[in-house]
Scaffold this motif. Structure first.
Motif, PDB file in Angstrom:
ATOM      1  N   GLN A 443       0.950  -1.172  -0.017  1.00 19.89           N
ATOM      2  CA  GLN A 443      -0.001  -0.042  -0.134  1.00 19.89           C
ATOM      3  C   GLN A 443       1.092   1.377   0.056  1.00 19.89           C
ATOM      4  OE1 GLN A 443      -3.137   0.401  -0.485  1.00 19.89           O
ATOM      5  NE2 GLN A 443      -3.721  -1.832  -0.444  1.00 19.89           N
ATOM      6  N   ARG A 446       1.327   2.696  -3.222  1.00 14.08           N
ATOM      7  CA  ARG A 446       0.435   3.765  -3.840  1.00 14.08           C
ATOM      8  C   ARG A 446       0.249   5.083  -2.919  1.00 14.08           C
ATOM      9  NH1 ARG A 446      -5.974   2.257  -3.953  1.00 14.08           N
ATOM     10  NH2 ARG A 446      -6.795   4.242  -4.920  1.00 14.08           N
ATOM     11  N   GLU A 476      -7.231  -4.899   5.027  1.00 17.65           N
ATOM     12  CA  GLU A 476      -7.761  -4.355   3.426  1.00 17.65           C
ATOM     13  C   GLU A 476      -8.936  -3.629   3.585  1.00 17.65           C
ATOM     14  OE1 GLU A 476      -8.749  -6.766  -0.765  1.00 17.65           O
ATOM     15  OE2 GLU A 476      -7.768  -7.785   1.097  1.00 17.65           O
ATOM     16  N   PHE A 479      -8.046  -0.172   4.154  1.00 12.10           N
ATOM     17  CA  PHE A 479      -7.619   0.615   3.062  1.00 12.10           C
ATOM     18  C   PHE A 479      -8.749   0.937   2.066  1.00 12.10           C
ATOM     19  CE2 PHE A 479      -3.633  -0.359   4.881  1.00 12.10           C
ATOM     20  CZ  PHE A 479      -2.857   0.599   4.523  1.00 12.10           C
TER      21      PHE A 479
END
Length: 583
Positions: A443, A446, A476, A479
């Motif tokens: 992550q 990103r 998850e 996010f």
């Protein structure tokens, strides 16, 4: 008559038979001991009354002790004393409050038994904001008992308010409030605040004030022997007789007893018991003896018939159970009467149904486990080709100076290995956390440095075996849902903690995302509390992921319907997911 006898409970039948065996010698004993019966009955009545008073005193004292013990533990807590002693320092102090102080206060409030109505902390530290719902400034608390306590410079004390009490109003009695106030003192002897516990009289005395025992009345008496509370309707000018336990006042019909009071409350217990009616007993005793002697012989023959009927039915059930066992438990007992022996038959049938249900559930569990194993085996087909290809990409990126992307690709390779190489259903908590860390690193590819990942887990807990794929789906969700729509530079924090409590491992995954509304949280927790059924496991194939309900179902499945999942959240503040795993 025959129908009533046929449906009579076996306990009643045996009681009648037992009476038939003892009533004949009982007639002789009653005749011999009748002269002393009245005296013994009165003494027994006094003993019973004192026993009831002792139980009342012990029960209330245990409740007061419970409240004081938990409050004492709270007021001597170093973290709370330190928080109240220092000036409030903005975000760091707020984090200390939410992470340490608030769980401490809520834990104390929920731990006290009997259940309290309210607990709060009063402090003179005006730097602490006023929007904390369990901590108040002294100037904002309109409680006369607190000011009396402060002026008296006491360490701890119980208070209650006798004003505005409507006589003979049970609801009014039960809504009266009692307060326990204790000083919070720093190690240097300085008072930094006060802990106040509010508890209703219904919690302390409802078992007695709501009692409807015949010929018994309970009282709470003030210092002038006037009833402060009672479970019966009293005359307005009623005064409880001024007597002690050693010299009880006994009139023709009522025995009055008073007990000592809890030293912490200025109240005494009072008890009124209806005494034996000696004249009526004397008139009816001889007639009773005659009737008992006459019926003894009749009951003796009836008792024999009862025993024969019971043993014959038990023998019939034993024979039927052997037949059912020989047939592989494919049939059930025929229950013809709804008495205790019939209850045995119904329980046996219910046990058979449970056995069939457990067998079916075990078959489905084994099927689900084999499906997972099959998927894992399919994913292991030539995994070295995937690893070698990823290593080739990593080497190429390293040669080209793309070190950051190479690290991300290594994290992805680690996740692939975790998914394909390990076929065990349970792994160490350390491996599960490492897997989550690899996911968080992806992550960062990103979102960059705005992603913060922290763990608060001791090295001992990291070695505990837990079910696979518990943490990553929750992270998850943080996010995908919790951080959805946040600016790229906004902080995205995920914190994982673990603690062990009474044989249960408690995992907490917390994020600082958008949060979830209270109604939705309550609905989710209500679903999570539902017991697991063998046909309820959800894979959520439409979403291509594993949802919270699936995690909760898997915990129930592999931890024998113990533990589970619970969500706590505040809108635009945080979301915490708790996993309870039985060790």
């Amino acid at each position: 008559m025959l129908s009533c006898f046929h449906n009579m409970k076996i306990s009643h039948k045996i009681t009648l038979g037992f009476l038939a065996l003892i009533l004949l010698p009982l007639v002789i004993l009653l005749t011999y001991n009748f002269s002393s019966f009245t005296k013994q009955s009165n003494e027994q009545l006094i003993q019973n009354g004192n026993y009831i008073l002792g139980n009342m005193e012990q029960d209330v004292n245990e409740k007061l002790d419970s409240v004081e013990t938990i409050t004492q533990s709270l007021t001597t807590n170093g973290s709370l004393i330190s928080f109240l002693s220092r000036s409030f320092a903005g975000p760091s102090s707020f984090e200390e409050y939410t992470q340490t102080i608030l769980p401490l206060l809520l834990g104390a409030e929920n731990t006290i038994s009997p259940f309290i109505e309210h607990l709060w902390i009063v402090t003179g530290n005006n730097t602490i904001p006023q929007d904390f719902h369990l901590i108040f400034h002294k100037s904002d608390v309109a409680l006369p008992e607190l000011w009396d306590f402060i002026e008296a410079e006491k360490d701890r004390k119980w208070y209650f308010s006798p004003e505005n009490l409507s006589q003979n109003s049970l609801d009014n009695y039960l809504s009266q409030k009692f307060y326990y106030i204790q000083n919070i003192t720093s190690p240097y002897g300085k008072s930094v605040g006060y802990a106040i516990v509010q508890i209703k009289s219904s919690t302390l005395f409802s078992g007695y004030l709501q009692s409807r025992e015949p010929n018994t009345a309970f009282f709470l008496l003030d210092e002038e022997n006037r009833p402060y509370m009672a479970n019966i309707v009293l005359q307005k000018d009623f005064i409880f007789p001024a007597v002690s336990q050693e010299k009880p006042f006994l009139d023709r019909s009522t025995l009055y007893l008073t007990g000592s009071s809890p030293s912490r409350l200025p109240l005494r217990f009072g008890l009124a018991l209806a005494s034996s009616e000696q004249d009526v007993l004397l008139q009816n005793s001889f007639l009773t003896i005659f009737l008992v002697g006459l019926l003894s012989m009749v009951f003796l023959f009836i008792f024999y018939a009862f025993i024969r009927s019971i043993t014959s039915r038990l023998q019939s059930y034993a024979s039927d159970m052997e037949t059912i066992a020989a047939s592989g438990f494919q049939s059930s007992l025929q229950v013809d009467q709804p008495d205790e022996i019939g209850e045995i038959g119904m329980q046996f049938n219910a046990t058979l149904q449970k056995v069939h249900s457990l067998m079916q559930e075990n078959i489905q569990k084994e099927t689900a486990y084999k499906d997972v194993q099959l998927q894992a085996l399919l994913l292991q087909i030539n995994p070295h080709f995937i690893y070698n290809t990823l290593d080739l990409f990593v080497g190429k990126l390293t040669l080209n100076g793309e070190y950051e992307i190479a690290d991300y690709l290594c994290d992805f390779a680690q996740m692939i290995r975790y998914n394909t190489v390990t076929t065990r259903m349970f792994i160490s908590l350390r491996d599960e956390v490492d897997y989550v860390e690899n996911y968080v690193n992806l992550q960062r590819c990103r979102y960059g440095d705005s992603v913060i990942f922290r763990t608060h887990i001791s090295s001992i807990l990291l070695e505990i075996q837990v079910l696979r794929f518990l943490l990553q789906p929750i992270v998850e969700n943080s996010f995908v849902h919790g951080f959805e729509g946040k600016p790229a530079e906004a902080q995205r924090m995920v914190v994982i903690g673990a603690r062990r409590q009474k044989g249960t491992l408690i995992l907490r995954i917390r994020d600082n995302g958008h949060g979830i509304g209270r109604e939705q949280v309550n609905a989710m927790n209500q679903r999570f509390e539902e017991p697991y059924r063998a046909d309820s496991l959800k894979y959520e194939t439409k979403k291509k992921g594993i949802g919270l309900e699936n995690i909760n179902d898997r915990i129930h499945l592999f931890y024998n319907n113990t533990g589970g999942l619970r969500v706590n959240s505040r809108k635009e503040r945080y979301t915490s997911v708790f996993l309870f795993l039985k060790l």
